[in-house]
Design an enzyme around this catalytic site. Structure first.
Site, PDB file in Angstrom:
ATOM      1  CE  LYS A  14       8.458  -4.427   6.684  1.00 40.34           C
ATOM      2  NZ  LYS A  14       7.952  -3.336   5.827  1.00 40.34           N
ATOM      3  NE  ARG A  88       2.014  -6.415   6.393  1.00 35.15           N
ATOM      4  CZ  ARG A  88       3.014  -6.687   5.573  1.00 35.15           C
ATOM      5  NH1 ARG A  88       3.778  -7.732   5.791  1.00 35.15           N
ATOM      6  NH2 ARG A  88       3.265  -5.898   4.563  1.00 35.15           N
ATOM      7  NE  ARG A 123       8.608  -2.314  -3.720  1.00 36.87           N
ATOM      8  CZ  ARG A 123       8.293  -2.894  -2.566  1.00 36.87           C
ATOM      9  NH1 ARG A 123       9.131  -2.870  -1.557  1.00 36.87           N
ATOM     10  NH2 ARG A 123       7.132  -3.459  -2.422  1.00 36.87           N
ATOM     11  NE  ARG A 156       5.170  -6.294  -3.888  1.00 40.17           N
ATOM     12  CZ  ARG A 156       5.471  -6.266  -2.588  1.00 40.17           C
ATOM     13  NH1 ARG A 156       6.691  -6.564  -2.198  1.00 40.17           N
ATOM     14  NH2 ARG A 156       4.582  -5.934  -1.700  1.00 40.17           N
ATOM     15  NE  ARG A 167       1.942  -2.584  -0.254  1.00 36.99           N
ATOM     16  CZ  ARG A 167       2.964  -2.380  -1.071  1.00 36.99           C
ATOM     17  NH1 ARG A 167       2.783  -1.760  -2.228  1.00 36.99           N
ATOM     18  NH2 ARG A 167       4.153  -2.772  -0.736  1.00 36.99           N
TER      19      ARG A 167
END
Ligand code: AMP
Length: 210
Positions: A14, A88, A123, A156, A167
């Site tokens: 996103k 969310r 990532r 992260r 998550r």
């Protein structure tokens, strides 16, 4: 008008696509995750309240996110915007309506769970440019350095295996119901997010960019 929300699990792309589309259409890209990370880095009172939720991958309480978003409401009143990672849950979607923030289309990034896990686990992130790389699929030109500014890339904190799992669970428990919410309003647009960044760029632009 180009007023979008980007929906989908973490790691669906996103943020990357919102960056691309906001540049191309000259509209605002607002990521609540990014705003929260900024508050946390600057150790503001709101940031300190949000820190533990963000690190474990739980949703930050609505009143904190809404407070942070309110400071940016001016921008999101412009002609076009992408809300990336907000709303969310249903209460947050309703709060958009309360603040008369219009959603023309809710773009759902459809993606398999295994792909999400692979993307998040590799990532890498530039804390200065806020750009994402991937150790395998989108490596930086120089080992562990941002192509743009040369700064050392980091992982992260919430991209560790336990937070990733949480998550994804939080997404299915709390955010997933928004698909039906926007479908009923006739605003949902599906994008197959299992494909390459470039393929999604093209499709996205064709579907909502014109
Ligand atoms: P993201 O950068 O979108 O992956 O968001 C990172 C983290 O910020 C999430 O795991 C949540 O802890 C928090 N967060 C971001 N947006 C929201 C939101 N709209 N509501 C609650 N928490 C959020």
């Amino acid at each position: 008008m180009k007023r979008f929300i980007f929906l989908g699990p973490p790691g669906a792309g996103k943020g990357t696509q919102a960056d691309y589309l906001s540049d191309k259409l000259s509209i605002e890209h607002i990521s609540t995750g990014e705003l929260l990370r900024q508050e946390i880095n600057e150790k503001t009172a709101l940031g300190e309240k949000a820190r533990s939720f963000v690190e474990t991958g739980d949703l930050v309480p609505d009143e904190i996110v809404i407070e942070i978003l309110k400071e940016h409401i001016r921008k999101i009143r412009g002609a076009g915007y992408i809300l990336d990672g907000y709303p969310r849950n249903t209460a947050q979607a309703e709060s958009l309506e309360e603040h008369e923030i219009i959603v023309d289309k809710a773009v759902l990034f459809d993606i398999d769970k295994e792909t999400v896990v692979k993307r998040l686990s590799g990532r890498l992130y530039c804390p200065k440019c806020k750009k994402f790389y991937h150790s395998e699929y989108r490596p930086p030109q120089k080992d562990m350095a941002c192509d743009n500014c040369g700064r050392a890339l980091v992982r992260r904190k919430d991209d560790d295996p336990v937070s990733i799992e949480n998550r994804i669970k939080v997404y299915f428990d709390q955010t997933h119901p928004l698909i039906e919410y926007y479908e009923k309003k006739g605003k949902l647009e599906h994008i197959d997010a299992n494909r390459s960044v470039e393929a999604i760029h093209k499709d996205l632009f064709k579907r909502i960019g014109r």
